[in-house]
Design an enzyme around this catalytic site. Structure first.
Site, PDB file in Angstrom:
ATOM      1  N   ASP A 107      37.571  46.247 -49.596  1.00 45.49           N
ATOM      2  CA  ASP A 107      37.276  45.010 -49.539  1.00 45.49           C
ATOM      3  C   ASP A 107      35.751  44.791 -50.445  1.00 45.49           C
ATOM      4  O   ASP A 107      35.215  45.987 -50.254  1.00 45.49           O
ATOM      5  CB  ASP A 107      37.302  44.432 -48.031  1.00 45.49           C
ATOM      6  CG  ASP A 107      36.371  45.094 -47.149  1.00 45.49           C
ATOM      7  OD1 ASP A 107      35.214  45.159 -47.281  1.00 45.49           O
ATOM      8  OD2 ASP A 107      36.919  45.430 -46.116  1.00 45.49           O
ATOM      9  N   LYS A 108      35.382  43.560 -50.326  1.00 43.53           N
ATOM     10  CA  LYS A 108      34.264  43.631 -50.851  1.00 43.53           C
ATOM     11  C   LYS A 108      32.828  44.301 -50.298  1.00 43.53           C
ATOM     12  O   LYS A 108      31.885  44.699 -51.029  1.00 43.53           O
ATOM     13  CB  LYS A 108      33.874  42.071 -51.019  1.00 43.53           C
ATOM     14  CG  LYS A 108      32.415  41.502 -51.809  1.00 43.53           C
ATOM     15  CD  LYS A 108      32.769  40.086 -51.931  1.00 43.53           C
ATOM     16  CE  LYS A 108      31.356  39.619 -52.730  1.00 43.53           C
ATOM     17  NZ  LYS A 108      31.579  38.210 -52.898  1.00 43.53           N
TER      18      LYS A 108
END
Length: 233
Positions: A107-108
């Site tokens: 994820d980011k």
């Protein structure tokens, strides 16, 4: 020796452009086969024989690379979600056929090991629930860790919110009060964060240090390096 391929198809597959573009490049004398300029786009060649403007072709039999994914980048080809890990890769890789993709996602807000390949079979093998490839994560949490988490994560009966199937047993090492190392053999959505959250801890920072046998070593954030394909001589 690799399987012989048509010269124009080979160059298109490694990102030099469409068939039409590479045929023009070939006919203009940009490509050598066994050291000699070859103007015939239809000739069948071993990729090892081919050079483009004097340089060998990059990963002609398939590409595998490791990327040190920085925080703030998404694992998406879409530009709508912010900076993408694909922005960090050579432009020519993005024109390969098959297209390069990440093996799973981070994820980011997670950094660390991300494998990049154009080999669909590798993606399928490494992301299948049956693969049980071990992934190691370094997690920094918001309050002192409890030794009880070691047993909770290891039992194999932890059921995450909105799910019915328990997580597979995981190995937790408490490095210090706020830093834990967690080894998983599955890859559910936001699994590390959700596992800690289920016991009342918030993950402040998350880094994947290993994916199977692949670690970053001294590779800086945002950098990549090519790897040999599994089984390659």
């Amino acid at each position: 020796m690799s399987q012989p391929k048509r010269l124009d198809a080979l160059l298109a597959s490694v990102g030099y452009g469409s068939r039409r573009v590479v045929r023009d490049l070939i006919e203009r004398g940009n490509v050598e086969v066994r050291g000699e300029i070859c103007p015939d786009p239809e000739i069948r060649v071993d990729p090892a024989w081919v050079t483009f403007r004097g340089e060998p072709l990059e990963a002609p039999d398939g590409l595998l690379a490791i990327l040190h994914k920085p925080v703030g980048y998404v694992c998406s080809h879409s530009g709508e979600e912010g900076p993408s890990v694909y922005d960090l890769l050579p432009q020519q890789w993005l024109q390969r056929n098959p297209v390069v993709t990440s093996v799973g996602r981070l994820d980011k807000d997670t950094s660390g090991v991300l494998l990049i390949t154009d080999q669909g079979k590798l993606v399928q093998n490494w992301t299948s629930p049956r693969s049980e490839i071990q992934k190691v994560y370094e997690a920094v949490v918001d309050r002192p860790l409890s030794a009880e988490l070691i047993e909770i994560f290891a039992r194999g009966d932890l059921v995450l919110r909105t799910e019915d199937k328990p997580c597979l047993p995981a190995t937790l090492e408490i490095v210090d009060n706020f830093h834990a190392r967690l080894t998983l053999s599955e890859g559910r959505y936001h699994q590390v964060r959700r596992m800690f959250a289920s016991q009342g801890w918030h993950v402040e920072a998350l880094h994947r240090s290993y994916f199977g046998e692949y670690g970053l070593g001294d590779l800086p954030p945002g950098d990549w390096k090519l790897l040999p394909l599994p089984g390659a001589a």
